[in-house]
Design a protein around this motif. Structure first.
Motif, PDB file in Angstrom:
ATOM      1  N   MET A 211       0.839  -1.182   0.000  1.00  0.00           N
ATOM      2  CA  MET A 211       0.000   0.000   0.000  1.00  0.00           C
ATOM      3  C   MET A 211       0.879   1.239   0.000  1.00  0.00           C
ATOM      4  SD  MET A 211      -3.304  -0.790   2.426  1.00  0.00           S
ATOM      5  CE  MET A 211      -2.574  -0.155   3.866  1.00  0.00           C
ATOM      6  N   SER A 212       0.446   2.223  -0.736  1.00  0.00           N
ATOM      7  CA  SER A 212       1.208   3.470  -0.752  1.00  0.00           C
ATOM      8  C   SER A 212       0.661   4.396   0.336  1.00  0.00           C
ATOM      9  CB  SER A 212       1.131   4.138  -2.117  1.00  0.00           C
ATOM     10  OG  SER A 212      -0.200   4.498  -2.393  1.00  0.00           O
ATOM     11  N   GLU A 213       1.558   5.191   0.896  1.00  0.00           N
ATOM     12  CA  GLU A 213       1.152   6.135   1.921  1.00  0.00           C
ATOM     13  C   GLU A 213       0.458   7.330   1.273  1.00  0.00           C
ATOM     14  OE1 GLU A 213       4.124   7.269   4.706  1.00  0.00           O
ATOM     15  OE2 GLU A 213       5.095   5.322   4.615  1.00  0.00           O
ATOM     16  N   PRO A 214      -0.516   7.938   1.978  1.00  0.00           N
ATOM     17  CA  PRO A 214      -1.158   9.127   1.411  1.00  0.00           C
ATOM     18  C   PRO A 214      -0.132  10.238   1.239  1.00  0.00           C
ATOM     19  CG  PRO A 214      -1.902   8.744   3.688  1.00  0.00           C
ATOM     20  CD  PRO A 214      -1.020   7.596   3.295  1.00  0.00           C
ATOM     21  N   SER A 215      -0.332  11.031   0.225  1.00  0.00           N
ATOM     22  CA  SER A 215       0.615  12.120  -0.014  1.00  0.00           C
ATOM     23  C   SER A 215       0.492  13.157   1.096  1.00  0.00           C
ATOM     24  CB  SER A 215       0.373  12.765  -1.377  1.00  0.00           C
ATOM     25  OG  SER A 215      -0.929  13.306  -1.419  1.00  0.00           O
ATOM     26  N   ALA A 216       1.613  13.675   1.497  1.00  0.00           N
ATOM     27  CA  ALA A 216       1.646  14.660   2.577  1.00  0.00           C
ATOM     28  C   ALA A 216       1.154  16.009   2.066  1.00  0.00           C
ATOM     29  CB  ALA A 216       3.066  14.782   3.117  1.00  0.00           C
ATOM     30  N   THR A 217       0.494  16.729   2.945  1.00  0.00           N
ATOM     31  CA  THR A 217       0.051  18.080   2.616  1.00  0.00           C
ATOM     32  C   THR A 217       1.279  18.978   2.576  1.00  0.00           C
ATOM     33  OG1 THR A 217      -2.015  17.671   3.793  1.00  0.00           O
ATOM     34  CG2 THR A 217      -1.447  19.968   3.358  1.00  0.00           C
ATOM     35  N   PRO A 218       1.393  19.810   1.547  1.00  0.00           N
ATOM     36  CA  PRO A 218       2.550  20.715   1.492  1.00  0.00           C
ATOM     37  C   PRO A 218       2.573  21.639   2.716  1.00  0.00           C
ATOM     38  CG  PRO A 218       1.290  20.791  -0.558  1.00  0.00           C
ATOM     39  CD  PRO A 218       0.496  19.982   0.414  1.00  0.00           C
ATOM     40  N   PRO A 219       3.753  22.074   3.134  1.00  0.00           N
ATOM     41  CA  PRO A 219       3.832  23.024   4.253  1.00  0.00           C
ATOM     42  C   PRO A 219       3.026  24.291   3.949  1.00  0.00           C
ATOM     43  CG  PRO A 219       6.021  22.237   3.625  1.00  0.00           C
ATOM     44  CD  PRO A 219       5.058  21.739   2.586  1.00  0.00           C
ATOM     45  N   VAL A 220       2.552  24.929   5.001  1.00  0.00           N
ATOM     46  CA  VAL A 220       1.735  26.139   4.850  1.00  0.00           C
ATOM     47  C   VAL A 220       2.460  27.183   4.004  1.00  0.00           C
ATOM     48  CG1 VAL A 220       0.591  28.036   6.071  1.00  0.00           C
ATOM     49  CG2 VAL A 220       0.493  25.707   7.002  1.00  0.00           C
ATOM     50  N   GLY A 221       3.743  27.386   4.278  1.00  0.00           N
ATOM     51  CA  GLY A 221       4.497  28.393   3.531  1.00  0.00           C
ATOM     52  C   GLY A 221       4.502  28.124   2.035  1.00  0.00           C
ATOM     53  N   ARG A 222       4.695  26.875   1.652  1.00  0.00           N
ATOM     54  CA  ARG A 222       4.703  26.536   0.230  1.00  0.00           C
ATOM     55  C   ARG A 222       3.319  26.784  -0.384  1.00  0.00           C
ATOM     56  NH1 ARG A 222       6.199  20.762  -1.007  1.00  0.00           N
ATOM     57  NH2 ARG A 222       8.082  21.389   0.084  1.00  0.00           N
ATOM     58  N   GLN A 223       2.270  26.460   0.373  1.00  0.00           N
ATOM     59  CA  GLN A 223       0.907  26.710  -0.107  1.00  0.00           C
ATOM     60  C   GLN A 223       0.652  28.206  -0.299  1.00  0.00           C
ATOM     61  OE1 GLN A 223      -2.417  24.404   1.641  1.00  0.00           O
ATOM     62  NE2 GLN A 223      -0.853  23.606   3.042  1.00  0.00           N
ATOM     63  N   LEU A 224       1.149  29.017   0.636  1.00  0.00           N
ATOM     64  CA  LEU A 224       0.992  30.465   0.520  1.00  0.00           C
ATOM     65  C   LEU A 224       1.685  30.983  -0.735  1.00  0.00           C
ATOM     66  CD1 LEU A 224       1.661  31.410   4.247  1.00  0.00           C
ATOM     67  CD2 LEU A 224      -0.535  31.633   3.050  1.00  0.00           C
ATOM     68  N   ALA A 225       2.895  30.508  -0.988  1.00  0.00           N
ATOM     69  CA  ALA A 225       3.646  30.931  -2.167  1.00  0.00           C
ATOM     70  C   ALA A 225       2.923  30.513  -3.447  1.00  0.00           C
ATOM     71  CB  ALA A 225       5.057  30.352  -2.137  1.00  0.00           C
ATOM     72  N   GLU A 226       2.384  29.296  -3.461  1.00  0.00           N
ATOM     73  CA  GLU A 226       1.659  28.823  -4.643  1.00  0.00           C
ATOM     74  C   GLU A 226       0.413  29.667  -4.892  1.00  0.00           C
ATOM     75  OE1 GLU A 226       1.019  24.657  -3.888  1.00  0.00           O
ATOM     76  OE2 GLU A 226       3.139  24.166  -4.242  1.00  0.00           O
ATOM     77  N   ARG A 227      -0.298  30.007  -3.808  1.00  0.00           N
ATOM     78  CA  ARG A 227      -1.510  30.834  -3.955  1.00  0.00           C
ATOM     79  C   ARG A 227      -1.129  32.222  -4.470  1.00  0.00           C
ATOM     80  NH1 ARG A 227      -6.662  30.848  -5.389  1.00  0.00           N
ATOM     81  NH2 ARG A 227      -7.809  32.504  -4.359  1.00  0.00           N
ATOM     82  N   ARG A 228      -0.060  32.786  -3.924  1.00  0.00           N
ATOM     83  CA  ARG A 228       0.393  34.109  -4.384  1.00  0.00           C
ATOM     84  C   ARG A 228       0.710  34.057  -5.872  1.00  0.00           C
ATOM     85  NH1 ARG A 228       5.189  35.711  -5.340  1.00  0.00           N
ATOM     86  NH2 ARG A 228       6.248  34.140  -4.093  1.00  0.00           N
TER      87      ARG A 228
ATOM     88  N   SER B 253      -5.123  29.444   9.937  1.00  0.00           N
ATOM     89  CA  SER B 253      -5.022  28.857  11.280  1.00  0.00           C
ATOM     90  C   SER B 253      -5.262  27.356  11.233  1.00  0.00           C
ATOM     91  CB  SER B 253      -6.025  29.520  12.232  1.00  0.00           C
ATOM     92  OG  SER B 253      -5.641  30.858  12.483  1.00  0.00           O
ATOM     93  N   ARG B 254      -6.261  26.928  10.455  1.00  0.00           N
ATOM     94  CA  ARG B 254      -6.532  25.487  10.331  1.00  0.00           C
ATOM     95  C   ARG B 254      -5.352  24.769   9.697  1.00  0.00           C
ATOM     96  NH1 ARG B 254     -11.503  27.656   9.173  1.00  0.00           N
ATOM     97  NH2 ARG B 254     -11.242  27.506   6.914  1.00  0.00           N
ATOM     98  N   ALA B 255      -4.742  25.384   8.700  1.00  0.00           N
ATOM     99  CA  ALA B 255      -3.598  24.754   8.033  1.00  0.00           C
ATOM    100  C   ALA B 255      -2.429  24.588   8.995  1.00  0.00           C
ATOM    101  CB  ALA B 255      -3.181  25.575   6.808  1.00  0.00           C
ATOM    102  N   TYR B 256      -2.158  25.605   9.811  1.00  0.00           N
ATOM    103  CA  TYR B 256      -1.080  25.489  10.795  1.00  0.00           C
ATOM    104  C   TYR B 256      -1.423  24.434  11.855  1.00  0.00           C
ATOM    105  CZ  TYR B 256       1.693  29.588   9.334  1.00  0.00           C
ATOM    106  OH  TYR B 256       2.499  30.460   8.650  1.00  0.00           O
ATOM    107  N   ALA B 257      -2.658  24.448  12.344  1.00  0.00           N
ATOM    108  CA  ALA B 257      -3.032  23.569  13.453  1.00  0.00           C
ATOM    109  C   ALA B 257      -3.218  22.112  13.032  1.00  0.00           C
ATOM    110  CB  ALA B 257      -4.317  24.081  14.110  1.00  0.00           C
ATOM    111  N   ARG B 258      -3.818  21.907  11.856  1.00  0.00           N
ATOM    112  CA  ARG B 258      -4.205  20.549  11.457  1.00  0.00           C
ATOM    113  C   ARG B 258      -3.447  20.005  10.263  1.00  0.00           C
ATOM    114  NH1 ARG B 258     -10.391  22.275  11.180  1.00  0.00           N
ATOM    115  NH2 ARG B 258     -10.661  22.938  13.339  1.00  0.00           N
ATOM    116  N   GLY B 259      -2.622  20.852   9.640  1.00  0.00           N
ATOM    117  CA  GLY B 259      -1.899  20.394   8.459  1.00  0.00           C
ATOM    118  C   GLY B 259      -2.796  20.233   7.245  1.00  0.00           C
TER     119      GLY B 259
END
Length: 132
Positions: A1-18, A69-75
């Protein structure tokens, strides 16, 4: 079984959104009322966004309230607003109004600019004046 893909770090998500919004770090910093160094530090994971600034980041990046806040707290993933297309956020001020334009161009946080514009609008409303 493959592991679920990890959620990108909040900072990377912020940069992608920008990047999705075609904003530079400097432009985003101006919308939020922080320095471009602060934007860079948050995007690179060197610092977390202060709780008091998260709503300004969410408005500037057209994200749902509380998503940072949810992204920092819950990933979790950052959640864009449902009713927005990916575009540069427009200013809160009526840019055809010289007073509102001058306030919007001040070097203070967006939250402070919005508050001052709201006070100006309320004063005009209370006195029965038409917009300048």
């Amino acid at each position: 079984m493959s592991e679920p893909s990890a959620t990108p770090p909040v900072g990377r998500q912020l940069a992608e959104r920008r990047d999705e919004l075609n904003l530079s770090q400097v432009a985003l910093a101006e919308l939020i009322g922080v320095t471009s160094t602060s934007v860079s530090a948050a995007e690179n994971g060197r610092s977390s966004i202060q709780r008091g600034k998260r709503s300004a980041w969410e408005r500037a990046l057209a994200l749902k309230p509380g998503t940072i806040s949810r992204a920092y707290a819950r990933g979790t993933l950052l959640e864009p607003l449902d009713d927005t297309s990916v575009s540069t956020p427009s200013p809160y001020a009526d840019m055809s109004n010289p007073r509102e334009r001058a306030i919007w161009e001040m070097s203070i946080s967006e939250a402070d600019r919005r508050m001052i514009i709201d006070l100006l609008r309320q004063e005009r409303h209370d006195s029965g004046q038409r917009p300048a």
